[in-house]
Design an enzyme around this catalytic site. Structure first.
Site, PDB file in Angstrom:
ATOM      1  N   HIS A  62      -8.347   1.495   0.020  1.00 30.53           N
ATOM      2  CA  HIS A  62      -8.552   0.332  -1.135  1.00 30.53           C
ATOM      3  C   HIS A  62      -9.807  -0.124  -1.641  1.00 30.53           C
ATOM      4  O   HIS A  62      -9.856  -1.153  -2.154  1.00 30.53           O
ATOM      5  CB  HIS A  62      -7.369  -0.639  -1.088  1.00 30.53           C
ATOM      6  CG  HIS A  62      -6.074  -0.226  -0.752  1.00 30.53           C
ATOM      7  ND1 HIS A  62      -5.374   0.126  -1.899  1.00 30.53           N
ATOM      8  CD2 HIS A  62      -5.121   0.016   0.445  1.00 30.53           C
ATOM      9  CE1 HIS A  62      -4.114   0.462  -1.637  1.00 30.53           C
ATOM     10  NE2 HIS A  62      -3.851   0.273  -0.145  1.00 30.53           N
TER      11      HIS A  62
ATOM     12  N   SER B  64       0.866  -1.106   0.088  1.00 32.00           N
ATOM     13  CA  SER B  64       0.015  -0.039  -0.204  1.00 32.00           C
ATOM     14  C   SER B  64       0.675   1.202  -0.186  1.00 32.00           C
ATOM     15  O   SER B  64       1.520   1.359  -0.920  1.00 32.00           O
ATOM     16  CB  SER B  64      -0.912  -0.023   1.112  1.00 32.00           C
ATOM     17  OG  SER B  64      -1.789   1.090   0.985  1.00 32.00           O
TER      18      SER B  64
END
Length: 308
Positions: free
Chosen positions: A201, A91
């Site tokens: 996300h 991430s």
């Protein structure tokens, strides 16, 4: 051994992280922090060293803070002769990986992080959400649970495919609560709520993705000097022609970290060095891959252990 550098993601932060590396490598630290100070309108290093956990956990602070400590660890590793042939991040960690690989300059890396953190912080406040880690249930079962809850009217989706035994879900608070219970009913060992107030996300981050893409459209993304692996594709990235679009997708797309690790193993990587606060990724490597070495560098003790 063939070495890959891995970079920590959001949630790995803790007060006073990076202090030993800062003191051990002052020249490298000064260059990093000077760039940070020119980018942000607050004293980032002061918050990292003296801020309380709640302050450090704010998205607009935690992202540049983790990025900074990851770069300090990178500098320490390189100063001690640790060479690498591949880079990946989880991430947020993908940005430190891009700097390590030469895709982004230090300055552009901080600029991108600033735009990303601000856009995601704004989206999180506009679209509150939640996340939870589902432990001990195969990823395909977690996906099935989420699809069932979504069909009943509450938004939840699988977003971080971290290891064969851990998948993170994101969505509305109601969706997370229902999916967590449903997952335990079909065999999950645990459903651990994450200390976040947003559904990273997921589709709830789309406004952030759109804002970020516009903000970074003029940043120069170069071809990497080493193999670079993508959360979005779960494989080595070879097309760098439209990185603003890819990194915008990255904000609201699942993190295919398990696929990335398997791709790296298939490419011959057998030594994984996590750079940045904590050792979450080191643990995920251990749960996902066999017959590889995994170590982390976040302070002098871990640096020395990694050098053995």
């Amino acid at each position: 051994m063939k070495t890959a550098f891995l970079f920590s993601g959001q949630g790995s932060q803790y007060p006073a992280m990076g202090k030993e590396l800062f003191e051990a490598y002052p020249e490298k630290a000064e260059e990093i922090l000077e760039t940070a100070n020119k980018t942000f309108d607050f004293d980032l290093w002061n918050i990292i060293q003296n801020g309380i956990a709640e302050e450090l956990a704010q998205t607009r602070v935690s992202q540049p803070a983790i990025f900074t400590v990851s770069l300090l660890a990178l500098a320490a590793a390189k100063e001690n002769g640790i060479e690498f042939e591949g880079a990946a991040g989880h991430s947020l960690g993908e940005y430190a990986a891009m700097v390590a690989a030469g895709i982004l300059s230090l300055k552009d890396g901080y600029t991108a992080i600033k735009h990303r953190a601000n856009a995601m912080d704004k989206a999180a406040k506009a679209n509150p959400g939640a996340m939870a880690a589902i432990i001990g249930l195969p990823a395909e079962k977690v996906v099935e649970v989420c699809e069932k809850i979504k069909s009943e009217g509450d938004y939840v989706t699988a977003v971080n495919f971290n290891s064969p035994v851990q998948t993170v879900i994101a969505g509305t608070k109601e969706g997370i609560a229902k999916a967590s219970e449903a997952a335990k009913e079909v065999g999950a060992k645990r459903a651990l709520p994450l200390a976040v107030s947003a559904a990273f996300h997921s589709e709830l981050m789309k406004p952030a993705a759109e804002e970020f893409k516009e903000a970074v459209k003029d940043i120069e993304f170069k071809t990497p000097a080493v193999k670079f692996y993508s959360n979005v594709t779960g494989a080595e990235l070879t097309d760098f022609s439209d990185m603003p679009s890819l990194m915008a997708r990255h904000i609201c797309s699942p993190v295919k970290f398990t696929d990335e690790l398997n791709a790296m193993k298939n490419d011959g990587f057998d030594n994984f060095v996590e750079l940045g606060p904590g050792k979450v990724l080191t643990g995920l490597v251990g749960k996902t891959l066999k017959e590889v070495r995994a170590v982390n560098i976040e302070n002098i003790d871990t640096l020395n252990a990694a050098l053995k």
